[in-house]
Design an enzyme around this catalytic site. Structure first.
Site, PDB file in Angstrom:
ATOM      1  N   SER A 132       7.264   7.032   8.998  1.00 36.25           N
ATOM      2  CA  SER A 132       7.341   5.643   9.786  1.00 36.25           C
ATOM      3  C   SER A 132       8.829   5.144   9.664  1.00 36.25           C
ATOM      4  CB  SER A 132       6.222   4.727   9.409  1.00 36.25           C
ATOM      5  OG  SER A 132       5.867   3.713  10.603  1.00 36.25           O
TER       6      SER A 132
ATOM      7  N   LYS B 243      12.347   6.851  10.051  1.00 36.03           N
ATOM      8  CA  LYS B 243      13.776   6.360  11.079  1.00 36.03           C
ATOM      9  C   LYS B 243      14.805   6.874   9.854  1.00 36.03           C
ATOM     10  CE  LYS B 243      11.046   2.429  12.722  1.00 36.03           C
ATOM     11  NZ  LYS B 243      10.074   2.766  13.585  1.00 36.03           N
TER      12      LYS B 243
ATOM     13  N   HIS C 246      -1.790   6.379  12.284  1.00 28.51           N
ATOM     14  CA  HIS C 246      -0.437   6.449  11.977  1.00 28.51           C
ATOM     15  C   HIS C 246      -0.448   6.545  10.461  1.00 28.51           C
ATOM     16  CE1 HIS C 246       3.658   4.896  11.821  1.00 28.51           C
ATOM     17  NE2 HIS C 246       3.337   4.221  10.977  1.00 28.51           N
TER      18      HIS C 246
END
Ligand code: GCU
Length: 399
Positions: free
Chosen positions: A236, A240, A378
């Site tokens: 997540s 990044k 997620h």
């Protein structure tokens, strides 16, 4: 700077195979004719773009960074060896936790990634030192949350496969809220009179990524670590971070992004799920101030997030999505991996093997660009890790 961006725009538009800049997905695949063109012209401009407009540059004023080994000992009933290292950046202290297979012979390849809530959450190991800035457990002074994130860090599975784990808590580097950059490591980089990063200087993700490179500095010197085989990984917001760390620092031999979404692997121009405007509004500290120029204005981006993946070429990169993670736009994550694949081809390496997004539960990881779509929400779990281990086995050891 303007000149270099103009040059990039011309190169992208004039390359033989280029698609119109705005395709159905609002993204331009990077199709160039030669490795030389990529390395000499386009890659430097893409890097400059992400540094100046998205994640921000690391300021030139640099504090001293040092490392101090702390304790070592057995964990997991003797199967795992634990080491801890204190990293000091200016006056900021962060704890690095290292788990190695206890019976290892020689140097160990590792997965390096940040954790969300403190080192002690990755495993129910009572000896893990609580990260200095970790949130306190419910009962103040005790540590009831040891191992709370262990489903995300299958330590036994990873070490049994012959890999080590190196992790640190994100909040030890920079707290994850908008504090005007008064805490964490940013103030150590201010020039005289400066009170916050300039518009083209780094936010929190940039600082996290930079700190992963500092941990790599340490790993290069640790006699137990095979520093030529370090895979940088993150889930997540930390995915990044791993992508940006991997793009900038070629010492990371594999780069893994798990459900990184907007500002990570997902294409911004699709505006599916989280948008640039939403991420800048909800997390104003993550990117540089210049990134706000692209709020509701994604078409103005010089290159979409496939450019970030392409910066990693020719090193292996793995992008993973989860089927119920619409906010992170699984299709957009897949497409940026696909659109970056032609850059791998310039190096004679296969990117994704198919132009079709794998179905739920399927994997496309034959080449140097891997992708899977895990069933579920997620998260990162053992299923994801099993595929990352397989990918590392193949690229590191030809297994
Ligand atoms: C939020 C945010 C995402 C981020 C995620 C996470 O959902 O909008 O961009 O990736 O948090 O880090 O879990």
């Amino acid at each position: 700077m303007k000149r270099i961006f103009t040059l990039l725009a011309i190169v992208l538009a004039s390359s033989a195979l280029a698609q119109p800049l705005a395709t159905k997905y609002g993204a331009s695949p990077l199709e160039l004719s030669s490795k030389k063109q990529w390395e000499k012209q386009v890659r430097p401009a893409v890097m400059e773009f992400f540094q100046q407009e998205v994640y921000g540059k690391v300021p030139p004023t640099q504090p001293k960074v040092s490392f101090r080994p702390l304790g070592e000992g057995e964990a997991f009933g003797g199967k795992v060896w634990r080491k801890e290292v204190e990293m000091t950046i200016g006056t900021t202290k962060a704890l690095v936790l290292i788990y190695l297979p206890a019976n290892h012979k020689g140097k160990v390849p590792v997965f390096l990634g940040m954790n969300f809530k403190g080192n002690h959450q990755i495993a129910p190991d009572p000896e893990i030192t609580i990260s200095p800035n970790a949130p306190k457990g419910k009962e103040l002074g005790t540590d009831p949350e040891r191992g709370a994130a262990s489903s995300r860090w299958p330590v036994e599975m990873i070490t049994e496969a012959g890999y080590g784990i190196v992790t640190l808590y994100r909040g030890d580097i920079d707290p994850d809220f908008d504090d005007g950059f008064q805490n964490g490591i940013h103030p150590h980089f201010y020039a005289e009179g400066q009170t916050k990063p300039y518009a083209d200087e780094w936010g929190t993700i940039g600082a996290w990524a930079w700190s992963l490179s500092r941990v790599m500095d340490y790993l290069e010197k640790d006699k137990d670590i095979d520093h030529k085989h370090v895979a940088v990984i993150g889930h997540s917001r930390l995915g990044k971070t791993s992508l940006w760390a991997g793009a900038q620092d070629e010492r990371f031999a594999i780069v893994i992004s798990n459900d990184s979404g907007c500002g990570g692997a997902a294409l911004s121009m699709r505006k599916h799920g989280e948008t640039v405007e939403a991420i800048n509004r909800n997390f104003p500290h993550w990117f540089c101030d210049n990134y706000n120029k692209y709020n509701d204005n994604e078409e103005a981006l010089l290159v979409d997030q496939q450019g970030l993946i392409a910066l990693i070429a020719p090193r292996p990169v793995y992008v993973a999505s989860a089927s119920l993670d619409d906010w992170a736009d699984p299709e957009g994550e897949f497409l940026s991996a696909l659109y970056a694949s032609p850059i791998y081809k310039l190096y004679g390496k296969q990117g994704l093997s198919s132009k079709q997004q794998p179905a739920v539960g399927e994997v496309d990881a034959e080449g140097y660009v891997g992708y899977h779509l895990r069933e579920g929400k997620h998260d990162i779990n053992a299923w994801d890790w099993a595929h990352y281990i397989k990918f590392a086995n193949k690229h590191f050891f030809g297994k």
